[in-house]
Design a protein around this motif. Sequence first.
Motif, PDB file in Angstrom:
ATOM      1  N   VAL A   1      32.749  27.319  37.495  1.00  0.00           N
ATOM      2  CA  VAL A   1      32.933  27.158  36.061  1.00  0.00           C
ATOM      3  C   VAL A   1      32.056  28.145  35.304  1.00  0.00           C
ATOM      4  N   GLU A   2      30.835  28.299  35.775  1.00  0.00           N
ATOM      5  CA  GLU A   2      29.858  29.103  35.054  1.00  0.00           C
ATOM      6  C   GLU A   2      30.163  30.605  35.117  1.00  0.00           C
ATOM      7  N   GLU A   3      30.805  31.036  36.188  1.00  0.00           N
ATOM      8  CA  GLU A   3      31.072  32.457  36.366  1.00  0.00           C
ATOM      9  C   GLU A   3      32.498  32.780  35.921  1.00  0.00           C
ATOM     10  N   GLY A   4      32.632  33.393  34.769  1.00  0.00           N
ATOM     11  CA  GLY A   4      33.956  33.769  34.303  1.00  0.00           C
ATOM     12  C   GLY A   4      34.436  32.892  33.161  1.00  0.00           C
ATOM     13  N   PRO A   5      35.509  33.293  32.522  1.00  0.00           N
ATOM     14  CA  PRO A   5      36.038  32.555  31.368  1.00  0.00           C
ATOM     15  C   PRO A   5      36.642  31.219  31.761  1.00  0.00           C
ATOM     16  N   LEU A   6      36.646  30.295  30.809  1.00  0.00           N
ATOM     17  CA  LEU A   6      37.176  28.969  31.089  1.00  0.00           C
ATOM     18  C   LEU A   6      38.680  28.972  31.323  1.00  0.00           C
ATOM     19  N   ASP A   7      39.384  29.966  30.808  1.00  0.00           N
ATOM     20  CA  ASP A   7      40.839  29.935  30.965  1.00  0.00           C
ATOM     21  C   ASP A   7      41.292  30.189  32.400  1.00  0.00           C
ATOM     22  N   GLY A   8      40.376  30.517  33.301  1.00  0.00           N
ATOM     23  CA  GLY A   8      40.733  30.679  34.704  1.00  0.00           C
ATOM     24  C   GLY A   8      39.988  29.740  35.627  1.00  0.00           C
ATOM     25  N   VAL A   9      39.299  28.752  35.027  1.00  0.00           N
ATOM     26  CA  VAL A   9      38.440  27.888  35.818  1.00  0.00           C
ATOM     27  C   VAL A   9      39.230  27.008  36.781  1.00  0.00           C
ATOM     28  N   GLY A  10      40.440  26.604  36.395  1.00  0.00           N
ATOM     29  CA  GLY A  10      41.234  25.734  37.258  1.00  0.00           C
ATOM     30  C   GLY A  10      41.502  26.367  38.611  1.00  0.00           C
ATOM     31  N   GLU A  11      41.897  27.634  38.600  1.00  0.00           N
ATOM     32  CA  GLU A  11      42.171  28.306  39.865  1.00  0.00           C
ATOM     33  C   GLU A  11      40.894  28.542  40.655  1.00  0.00           C
ATOM     34  N   ARG A  12      39.822  28.967  39.973  1.00  0.00           N
ATOM     35  CA  ARG A  12      38.577  29.247  40.690  1.00  0.00           C
ATOM     36  C   ARG A  12      38.021  27.986  41.354  1.00  0.00           C
ATOM     37  N   LEU A  13      38.032  26.884  40.613  1.00  0.00           N
ATOM     38  CA  LEU A  13      37.504  25.636  41.149  1.00  0.00           C
ATOM     39  C   LEU A  13      38.373  25.106  42.286  1.00  0.00           C
ATOM     40  N   THR A  14      39.686  25.150  42.101  1.00  0.00           N
ATOM     41  CA  THR A  14      40.599  24.685  43.142  1.00  0.00           C
ATOM     42  C   THR A  14      40.461  25.513  44.400  1.00  0.00           C
ATOM     43  N   ARG A  15      40.391  26.810  44.245  1.00  0.00           N
ATOM     44  CA  ARG A  15      40.269  27.707  45.398  1.00  0.00           C
ATOM     45  C   ARG A  15      38.951  27.472  46.141  1.00  0.00           C
ATOM     46  N   TYR A  16      37.886  27.220  45.370  1.00  0.00           N
ATOM     47  CA  TYR A  16      36.586  26.983  45.999  1.00  0.00           C
ATOM     48  C   TYR A  16      36.594  25.693  46.815  1.00  0.00           C
TER      49      TYR A  16
END
Length: 204
Positions: free
Chosen positions: A88-103
Motif C-alpha cells: 500500500v505504501e509503495e506506489g499510488p492507491l489506484d493500483g493497490v488492489g493488484e499489488r496487495l493481491t499479488r503479494y
Amino acid sequence: MTGTAPRRRGRPPREDAADAPAARDRILEAAREEFSEHGYDKTSVRGIAKAAGVDAALVHHYFGTKEQVFEAAVALVFAPAMEAPKAVEEGPLDGVGERLTRYVLGVWENPATRAPLLAIVRSAVNNETAAAVFRRLIASRVMRRIAVRLDTPDAELRTELAAAQLVGTALLRYVIKVEPLASADPEQIVARLAPVVQGHLTGP
C-alpha cells in the motif's frame, strides 16, 4: 541462610538465563513445529518445552500462557506476510488492489512459506482461541497499518473487507482446495481478484 534469593515462579534457572537468546529462539521454533504438527488443542507448553530441550518454566517466563506462545509462533510464521502493508505504501492507491493481491498470493504460492502457513491457519480454523489470536494479529499488525493510508471514515471496514476477500480465497485455494480455484493459474486469480480488493479499499 545462604544469601541467595529464592527463584521466582517462572524465572529461568541461571544456566538457562545465560543462554537466553538461543533458548528463546529454540522455544519459538519448537512452538511453531508443535502447533504445526499437532494443532492448537493437542499442543501443550510441556510438549513445547520438551521439544526445545528446556524446562516448562522457561517457556512461561519468556512467553506466558499457551495462547501467548501461539501468538508468538504465528507472528514468526507470518513474518513475510507482515510486509504486506508496503504494497500500500509503495506506489499510488489506484493500483493497490493488484499489488496487495499479488503479494499475498505470492506468499502462499511460495512452498517455503506455504507449509507453515497452512499448519497455523488450520489451528485457527479449528480452535476459537487460536482464531482469536489470528484475527488480533492480522488486525493489529497488518490491516490497521493499511487503513492509515486510506483517507475515508470507514477505512478499517474497507481494509477488513479486503482482508476477508484475500484470506477467504487463500482458505478455499490452499486449505480446503476447492476446484477449479485450487488449480487455477495464479495470474488468472490476480486478474479477477485484484479489482474486487481495489473496490473494497478505494471504491465508492
